[in-house]
Design an enzyme around this catalytic site. Structure first.
Site, short mmCIF file in Angstrom:
data_model
loop_
_atom_site.label_atom_id
_atom_site.label_comp_id
_atom_site.label_asym_id
_atom_site.label_seq_id
_atom_site.Cartn_x
_atom_site.Cartn_y
_atom_site.Cartn_z
N LEU A 126 0.85 -1.19 0.00
CA LEU A 126 0.00 0.00 0.00
C LEU A 126 0.88 1.23 0.00
O LEU A 126 1.64 1.47 0.94
CB LEU A 126 -0.91 -0.01 1.23
CG LEU A 126 -1.83 1.21 1.38
CD1 LEU A 126 -2.87 1.25 0.27
CD2 LEU A 126 -2.51 1.20 2.74
N HIS A 230 6.41 2.53 12.56
CA HIS A 230 6.98 3.75 12.00
C HIS A 230 5.92 4.84 12.03
O HIS A 230 4.73 4.57 11.85
CB HIS A 230 7.41 3.47 10.55
CG HIS A 230 8.30 4.50 9.96
ND1 HIS A 230 7.83 5.71 9.51
CD2 HIS A 230 9.63 4.50 9.71
CE1 HIS A 230 8.82 6.42 9.03
NE2 HIS A 230 9.94 5.71 9.13
#
Length: 338
Positions: A126, A230
């Protein structure tokens, strides 16, 4: 109008640009001409394949701005991970040490190498280019995959997973990998990440510690990132959690980012999807939906304004939307409210 469709050979340069922009830690798109072209060819073959049960198929799609023809993003589904290559994770566990004589009890977190997700389907690849990260476009791109799961359940496993990108800096340095590199591997994180991306995973089995790792023996920096994502991945994780995905104690072997899972039929968007019959007419007022045509190999998905009549089992859309989806009046489509 933004259209989600299977990738084509002519999309190679756009895919290469996306691979470069995605940066370190985006293992599924290595910056390598041969491998990217192989991914495109594998996806084309998967969309054309007659499938009785999920195997080594990979469905790579692009988001296209229909007006300009520009490819602005990607998303993908793996039918069954580990079908060809070993699919590794660390499983978080607890080791308990007790001495009744001394009155001491210690619980120590461990990391054990495993292949527990073999056969699961995976949400992956994605990516949306920076200038298009607005107006819920990323949300549409991500959620469109749930319509594919709903329309083609026989092509996918009962469990669906997604690996979340773990903590690393702008140079691609991972605190977790730095500890592994120092004690076991001797290669930096970008190199290990690249080798995995190109399918060269033999080094993992050869060099990975064979016994469980005690988390409290890791460096403080490495301990702090186990199971953490992240910063750029937090919106994607929040979206999946809203769909019912949860981390069950599995983390990535390189950056220790969490892997989340959900039973395919329990994903909220899969449950909320409907199969309706197309009625073509001008739309004055309506609601935004994600629609897919439920066809192979000419798969198409679109975000558009429609009117849904659940009592009649119908969905009214414009002629332009029907054309983009490659459907005519009376055809069945799969729908999901935005």
């Amino acid at each position: 109008m933004l259209l989600i469709r299977p990738i084509r050979e002519s999309d190679y340069l756009a895919l290469l640009t996306i691979a470069k922009e995605s940066g370190h830690g985006f293992t599924s798109l290595p910056v390598d001409e041969t491998l990217l072209k192989n991914k495109i060819a594998r996806s084309i073959a998967s969309f054309h394949k007659a499938v009785e049960q999920p195997g080594d198929e990979g469905y790579l799609m692009v988001l296209e701005d229909v007006r300009s023809g520009e490819v602005v993003g990607t998303c993908a589904l793996e039918a069954a991970v580990g079908s060809q290559d070993a699919f590794y994770h660390y499983r978080l566990g607890t080791d308990v040490h007790v001495s009744d004589k001394l009155g001491i009890r210690r619980e120590v977190q461990t990391l054990t190498l495993c292949n527990d997700y073999t056969g699961a389907s995976e949400l992956c690849t994605l990516f949306l280019r920076n200038e298009w990260r607005r107006d819920n476009i990323g949300r549409v791109l991500s959620r469109s995959r749930f319509l594919m799961l709903a329309a083609f359940p026989d092509r996918f496993g009962d469990t669906v997973i997604a690996e979340m990108r773990g903590v690393s800096d702008e140079q691609g340095n991972s605190p977790f990998w730095q500890w592994l590199e120092e004690h076991f591997f001797g290669i930096d994180f970008p190199t290990a990440d690249y080798l995995t991306g190109i399918g060269d995973k033999v080094f993992v089995a050869e060099l990975m510690p064979r016994n469980p790792i005690y988390v409290n023996l890791l460096s403080p920096e490495a301990q702090a990132v186990v199971g953490q994502v992240h910063n750029n991945t937090r919106p994607a994780l929040a979206l999946l959690e809203a769909e019912g995905f949860r981390c069950r104690g599995y983390v990535d072997i390189f950056d220790a980012g969490p892997t989340v899972e959900c039973a395919r039929d329990q994903i909220r968007s899969v449950q909320a999807s409907q199969q309706l019959s197309v009625v073509v007419e001008e739309i004055i007022e309506g609601d935004e939906y994600i629609i897919c045509n439920g066809r192979m190999p000419d798969y198409r998905a679109l975000r558009t304004l429609v009117q849904v009549d659940e009592d009649r089992g119908e969905i009214r859309m414009t002629a332009a939307a029907a054309k983009a989806l490659m459907v005519e009046a009376g055809a069945s489509v799969w729908t999901l409210p935005l």
